[in-house]
Design a protein around this motif. Structure first.
Motif, PDB file in Angstrom:
ATOM      1  N   LEU A 172     -58.442  41.660  -4.842  1.00 40.12           N
ATOM      2  CA  LEU A 172     -59.487  40.637  -4.736  1.00 40.12           C
ATOM      3  C   LEU A 172     -60.242  40.824  -3.417  1.00 40.12           C
ATOM      4  O   LEU A 172     -60.104  40.019  -2.497  1.00 40.12           O
ATOM      5  N   PRO A 173     -61.040  41.886  -3.310  1.00 45.79           N
ATOM      6  CA  PRO A 173     -61.712  42.153  -2.030  1.00 45.79           C
ATOM      7  C   PRO A 173     -62.625  41.023  -1.591  1.00 45.79           C
ATOM      8  O   PRO A 173     -62.865  40.841  -0.398  1.00 45.79           O
ATOM      9  N   SER A 174     -63.142  40.223  -2.567  1.00 37.41           N
ATOM     10  CA  SER A 174     -64.042  39.127  -2.195  1.00 37.41           C
ATOM     11  C   SER A 174     -63.290  37.943  -1.593  1.00 37.41           C
ATOM     12  O   SER A 174     -63.901  37.014  -1.073  1.00 37.41           O
ATOM     13  N   GLY A 175     -61.947  37.968  -1.655  1.00 40.63           N
ATOM     14  CA  GLY A 175     -61.169  36.839  -1.161  1.00 40.63           C
ATOM     15  C   GLY A 175     -60.996  36.807   0.340  1.00 40.63           C
ATOM     16  O   GLY A 175     -60.631  35.771   0.902  1.00 40.63           O
ATOM     17  N   THR A 230     -58.603  30.778  -8.417  1.00 46.49           N
ATOM     18  CA  THR A 230     -59.752  29.911  -8.134  1.00 46.49           C
ATOM     19  C   THR A 230     -60.881  30.697  -7.470  1.00 46.49           C
ATOM     20  O   THR A 230     -62.052  30.587  -7.857  1.00 46.49           O
ATOM     21  N   VAL A 231     -60.520  31.514  -6.475  1.00 38.89           N
ATOM     22  CA  VAL A 231     -61.526  32.325  -5.775  1.00 38.89           C
ATOM     23  C   VAL A 231     -62.205  33.282  -6.750  1.00 38.89           C
ATOM     24  O   VAL A 231     -63.438  33.415  -6.773  1.00 38.89           O
ATOM     25  N   TRP A 232     -61.404  33.940  -7.574  1.00 40.18           N
ATOM     26  CA  TRP A 232     -61.968  34.892  -8.536  1.00 40.18           C
ATOM     27  C   TRP A 232     -62.834  34.174  -9.565  1.00 40.18           C
ATOM     28  O   TRP A 232     -63.927  34.632  -9.907  1.00 40.18           O
ATOM     29  N   ALA A 237     -65.763  36.377 -11.595  1.00 46.53           N
ATOM     30  CA  ALA A 237     -65.315  36.268 -12.987  1.00 46.53           C
ATOM     31  C   ALA A 237     -66.425  36.577 -13.982  1.00 46.53           C
ATOM     32  O   ALA A 237     -66.222  37.290 -14.956  1.00 46.53           O
ATOM     33  N   ALA A 238     -67.604  36.017 -13.755  1.00 45.80           N
ATOM     34  CA  ALA A 238     -68.683  36.179 -14.717  1.00 45.80           C
ATOM     35  C   ALA A 238     -69.678  37.259 -14.319  1.00 45.80           C
ATOM     36  O   ALA A 238     -70.526  37.642 -15.121  1.00 45.80           O
ATOM     37  N   GLY A 282     -65.297  31.476 -16.211  1.00 45.71           N
ATOM     38  CA  GLY A 282     -64.827  30.440 -15.298  1.00 45.71           C
ATOM     39  C   GLY A 282     -63.831  29.502 -15.955  1.00 45.71           C
ATOM     40  O   GLY A 282     -62.849  29.083 -15.327  1.00 45.71           O
ATOM     41  N   ALA A 283     -64.089  29.159 -17.241  1.00 48.31           N
ATOM     42  CA  ALA A 283     -63.175  28.272 -17.959  1.00 48.31           C
ATOM     43  C   ALA A 283     -61.809  28.920 -18.155  1.00 48.31           C
ATOM     44  O   ALA A 283     -60.768  28.253 -18.076  1.00 48.31           O
ATOM     45  N   ARG A 284     -61.792  30.217 -18.421  1.00 44.14           N
ATOM     46  CA  ARG A 284     -60.504  30.923 -18.581  1.00 44.14           C
ATOM     47  C   ARG A 284     -59.728  30.891 -17.263  1.00 44.14           C
ATOM     48  O   ARG A 284     -58.520  30.679 -17.245  1.00 44.14           O
ATOM     49  N   ALA A 285     -60.427  31.135 -16.168  1.00 45.28           N
ATOM     50  CA  ALA A 285     -59.773  31.095 -14.858  1.00 45.28           C
ATOM     51  C   ALA A 285     -59.207  29.703 -14.585  1.00 45.28           C
ATOM     52  O   ALA A 285     -58.099  29.549 -14.056  1.00 45.28           O
TER      53      ALA A 285
END
Length: 340
Positions: A172-175, A230-232, A237-238, A282-285
């Motif tokens: 998760l590099p964006s985290g 949550t972050v992803w 995610a989308a 987002g809903a799946r996450a």
């Protein structure tokens, strides 16, 4: 008198035997329920991710095939107009000289799929389900043999090591660095904890002692998992599916006059699939996050019950309540394949 006393002893003994059988049946049902629900959850999640992967590969292939400027590589670098209107036409993919004037390059990382992010986290969650089922059995009956569940937990956690980037906090590099560090440390601590439990799996008292002393390791791992998801879910995610859908739409608009009806239908179906995936990501996450919350409450509630001085009835009620939470969590995972 002797016969009456003997009869009373027989009735008492039979009642005790029946009570013991009932308790054993409850424990057996608990193990079976968790195992069956966990298996169903894992199977459903794998089926869902396999379908997502197939759609993503089809969309990527359609993009590459739609424009001579694109090559089958990942990340696929497409260029998107900075503004709608007078921007002159340009190839779909970025050329050697970089983006065309008025365009910005966007990479589509075909390998960074929902499966790569969510699957190891679901597998960690279903492993913790076995651990939680073991706690429920010890709460219900302190002398229970929970070696099967504890060993299954340890084996599954050990296998998660094959997701090297996940365990290393690199997927998760964006985290950011803080999230990555906590991800790696919490998973490493969970692996050590699971191995320690496995060594004492046949001794319920030792398992209980280890859980009470170091069970907060599971709290930490689940809290970290929830933050990661949550972050992803809020970020990437989308993203890829948005780009897939937009790139396919550009191809459709450019070439629709020269495509056959069948070709337009196939391309339109892929556009709709990409946009649906983007909308649902987002809903799946969120669903996975909700499942993690329930699992956290279940194992923490059982650990509290282990630490307390409860009557047999209170222990049984605590075990049932938290197994219900756990099966609900697994049910959420099993429902991933259901349309949002």
């Amino acid at each position: 008198m002797q016969m009456r006393r003997s009869g009373m002893l027989a009735v008492t003994g039979a009642a005790a035997l029946l009570a013991g059988c009932a308790a054993n049946r409850i424990r057996l049902d608990t193990a079976r329920t968790v195992t069956a629900t966990s298996t169903a959850a894992t199977t459903a999640a794998r089926s869902y991710f396999a379908d997502v992967e197939a759609r993503r590969m089809q969309a990527a292939a359609a993009i590459v095939a739609s424009d001579p400027s694109c090559v089958p590589a990942s990340p696929l670098l497409i260029q998107v107009p900075d503004a709608v209107g007078d921007t002159p036409p340009a190839p779909l993919c970025v050329g050697p000289a970089g983006p065309a004037p008025g365009y910005t390059a966007y990479p589509i990382d075909i390998g960074q799929s929902p499966r790569a992010i969510i699957e190891p986290r679901i597998e960690t969650l279903t492993a913790i389900a076995d651990y939680t089922a073991a706690l429920a059995e010890i709460v219900d009956e302190p002398a229970s043999d929970v070696s099967t569940q504890v060993t299954a937990f340890a084996d599954q956690i050990d296998r998660i090591g094959r997701f090297a980037d996940f365990v290393g906090g690199r997927d998760l590099p964006s985290g950011g660095a803080v999230l990555a560090t906590e991800q790696g440390q919490s998973l490493t601590a969970l692996i050590v904890f699971a191995a320690e439990l496995a060594r004492e799996a046949r001794d319920a008292r030792r398992v209980r002692a280890i859980v009470l002393a170091r069970g907060d390791v599971v709290d930490r791992a689940l809290a970290s998992l929830k933050t990661q998801v949550t972050v992803w879910g809020r970020g990437r995610a989308a993203g890829a599916d948005d780009l897939f859908g937009n790139a396919l739409f550009r191809s459709y608009m450019r070439d629709r006059a020269t495509l056959t009806t069948e070709q337009r239908e196939v391309l339109a179906a892929r556009i709709f699939a990409a946009r649906t995936a983007s909308r649902e990501a987002g809903a799946r996450a969120q669903t996975v996050g909700d499942a993690i919350d329930l699992a956290q409450r279940a194992q923490a509630g059982l650990r509290d019950a282990l630490a307390g001085r409860l009557t047999a009835a209170q222990r049984r009620a605590a075990a049932r309540m938290n197994i219900d939470r756990l099966t609900k969590a697994l049910g959420l995972i099993a429902g991933l394949a259901t349309p949002v």
